[in-house]
Design a protein around this motif. Structure first.
Motif, short mmCIF file in Angstrom:
data_model
loop_
_atom_site.label_atom_id
_atom_site.label_comp_id
_atom_site.label_asym_id
_atom_site.label_seq_id
_atom_site.Cartn_x
_atom_site.Cartn_y
_atom_site.Cartn_z
N MET A 1 43.26 -56.94 31.96
CA MET A 1 43.03 -55.38 33.12
C MET A 1 44.51 -55.02 32.60
O MET A 1 45.41 -55.78 31.76
N MET A 2 44.81 -53.83 32.05
CA MET A 2 46.06 -52.96 31.60
C MET A 2 46.16 -51.84 32.95
O MET A 2 44.81 -51.85 33.87
N LYS A 3 48.07 -51.77 33.44
CA LYS A 3 47.68 -51.30 34.70
C LYS A 3 47.70 -49.53 34.15
O LYS A 3 48.14 -49.65 33.36
N SER A 4 47.53 -48.54 35.29
CA SER A 4 47.27 -47.71 34.93
C SER A 4 47.91 -47.32 36.23
O SER A 4 47.80 -47.27 37.21
N ASP A 5 47.43 -45.32 36.15
CA ASP A 5 48.53 -44.42 37.01
C ASP A 5 47.40 -44.16 37.94
O ASP A 5 46.96 -43.20 39.04
N HIS A 6 45.67 -44.36 38.21
CA HIS A 6 44.74 -44.96 39.47
C HIS A 6 43.96 -45.65 39.82
O HIS A 6 42.88 -45.30 39.70
N ASN B 1 47.42 -57.71 32.81
CA ASN B 1 48.24 -58.93 34.34
C ASN B 1 47.74 -59.63 32.91
O ASN B 1 47.75 -59.90 31.36
N PRO B 2 49.04 -60.85 32.66
CA PRO B 2 49.34 -62.47 31.98
C PRO B 2 47.65 -62.69 32.07
O PRO B 2 47.44 -63.55 30.94
N ARG B 3 46.78 -62.80 32.75
CA ARG B 3 46.03 -63.68 32.67
C ARG B 3 44.96 -62.52 31.76
O ARG B 3 44.04 -61.76 31.75
N ARG C 1 43.63 -56.45 39.73
CA ARG C 1 44.31 -55.59 39.80
C ARG C 1 45.62 -56.40 39.32
O ARG C 1 46.42 -56.53 40.04
N PRO C 2 46.25 -55.46 38.20
CA PRO C 2 47.50 -56.13 37.47
C PRO C 2 48.58 -55.35 38.41
O PRO C 2 48.66 -54.03 38.60
N LEU C 3 49.16 -55.73 38.48
CA LEU C 3 50.74 -55.90 38.76
C LEU C 3 51.81 -55.44 37.35
O LEU C 3 52.66 -54.75 38.91
N GLN C 4 51.74 -55.91 36.92
CA GLN C 4 52.51 -54.85 35.91
C GLN C 4 51.54 -54.85 34.66
O GLN C 4 50.43 -54.06 35.21
#
Length: 411
Positions: free
Chosen positions: A324-329, A376-378, A370-373
């Protein structure tokens, strides 16, 4: 309108008071007008983005803002502003009438000399004698009317509009004729002086001819030098414009290239190029991992990517995992991610041979929270998805590349 700080109007007023005084008689042309103080350019400066300002205006501006007030491009006051001597020369050759024209001052001035002239102008309001009469605004083109006060002058202007228009038309026509004749005569004379050989039968005439020829050569060289400076200036402006357009095109191309990733509806096909070399590198260093670009389940949905590396349990297998990757929404989405994910190794010739696995997400795992970075490292997937040898022998590697298709469907 200028882009930038909402306090621009207040700031512009301060700058105009400190550095420039507007001409109340004749407004400058757009190319000679400072976008900050809206007056004639004083000590003109050009920015790397192609705009001109008064030196004090832009320096004061850049002390508060770090971007051009016209197009909001980032500017550094030490690297991105340059003296504009060509424009300075052009302004110095301009001529306007004294602001006290209506009181009788007919002096022609450089726009930058008006302020100094007004300090000593004998027609200034403070120095006018009580019996001094006002003159018509159109005195310079032939109207000789005089008035006792300004209301009388205003009535004259309103009642004689047609007369003044005729005077303007006559003056304009006369100017065009004289300017054309002067330009043609000067050009012909200069060409004649330069190309005509000196007389051969008189020594004094030869000497005089040589002097005239030298003067003509000097004049021609000065003209050529000015043209070279002008062309260099225009070339610099074109380079700046081209550089800005190239940046805009590159930004547009980058945005366009990302559209398929956002609008793929969670179905992404990743081509791993130079596959054999990547595998050899990972065999030497098992910490090497390769990640795909991020793609979305919908335009404003979840963002994911694919990870490909050698299996930590058995290096003869490849591992394929989803991150999973972080997005702006992300704050508008439900977490953890819940859905179905299909992973397929695509055979380049026959889809019958495709290797496909489907997995359901598990909300309790860190990989789907939800990724914090940014990433997601996992990850979650298959650590032993397929034998590397089978990929080569069964024809999955085409032109030294492997195709992996992932389809993520939220539920």
């Amino acid at each position: 309108m200028m882009a930038g700080n909402t306090n621009l109007n207040e700031y512009d007023t301060n700058v105009a008071q400190e550095s420039c005084i507007s001409d109340p008689v004749q407004a400058p042309e757009a190319r000679f007008e400072c976008p900050i103080c809206l007056a004639w350019l004083r000590d003109p400066i050009q920015t790397s983005c192609g705009h001109r300002f008064c030196r004090k205006c832009i320096q004061n501006w850049l002390e508060r803002e770090k971007a051009c007030p016209v197009d909001n491009k980032p500017l550094d006051k030490d690297r991105d502003i340059f003296p504009d001597n060509f424009t300075r020369r052009e302004i110095s050759q301009q001529r306007i009438k004294c602001p006290n024209l209506v009181r009788g001052c007919l002096q022609d001035l450089s726009p930058l000399d008006v302020e100094t002239h007004l300090l000593t102008c004998k027609f200034g309001v403070a120095k006018l004698p009580d019996n001094e009469k006002l003159r018509c605004t159109f005195v310079v083109i032939g109207c000789d009317a005089k008035f006792e006060d300004e209301p009388e002058q205003q009535r004259h202007l309103e009642q004689n509009l047609q007369k003044h228009m005729m005077l303007l038309l006559q003056a304009h026509s006369k100017f065009l004729i004289n300017n054309s004749a002067t330009t043609s005569t000067a050009a012909i004379a200069q060409q004649a002086n330069f190309w005509d050989p000196p007389p051969k039968n008189e020594q004094s005439s030869a000497v005089q001819g040589n002097l005239d020829s030298n003067e003509s050569i000097q004049a021609l060289l000065r003209t050529l030098f000015e043209k070279i400076v002008m062309l260099e200036q225009k070339n610099r402006e074109q380079e700046i414009i081209i550089a800005n357009m190239s940046e805009q095109i590159a930004a547009s191309n980058l945005a366009i290239s990302k559209l398929p990733l956002r609008y793929c509806n969670g179905c992404y096909l990743w081509y791993i190029t130079d596959f054999k070399n990547k595998v050899n590198q990972m065999r030497v260093n098992h910490h090497i991992m390769h990640y795909s670009p991020g793609f979305y389940t919908s335009p404003h949905g979840y963002k994911l990517c694919i990870r490909f590396n050698l299996s930590p349990k058995d290096p003869s297998y490849i591992a394929i995992l989803i991150h999973m990757m972080k997005s702006d929404h992300d704050n508008s989405l439900d977490w953890p991610f819940s859905g179905r994910i299909s992973v397929t190794l695509v055979h380049p010739i026959e889809s019958f041979y495709n290797i496909k696995e489907t997995m359901m997400t598990r909300p309790e795992l860190e990989a789907f929270k939800r990724p914090l970075q940014d990433l997601n490292p996992r990850g979650f997937g298959y650590t032993e998805f397929a034998l590397i040898e089978d990929l080569f022998t069964q024809g999955f590697i085409d032109n030294n590349q492997l195709a992996i298709r992932v389809h993520a469907q939220p539920v």
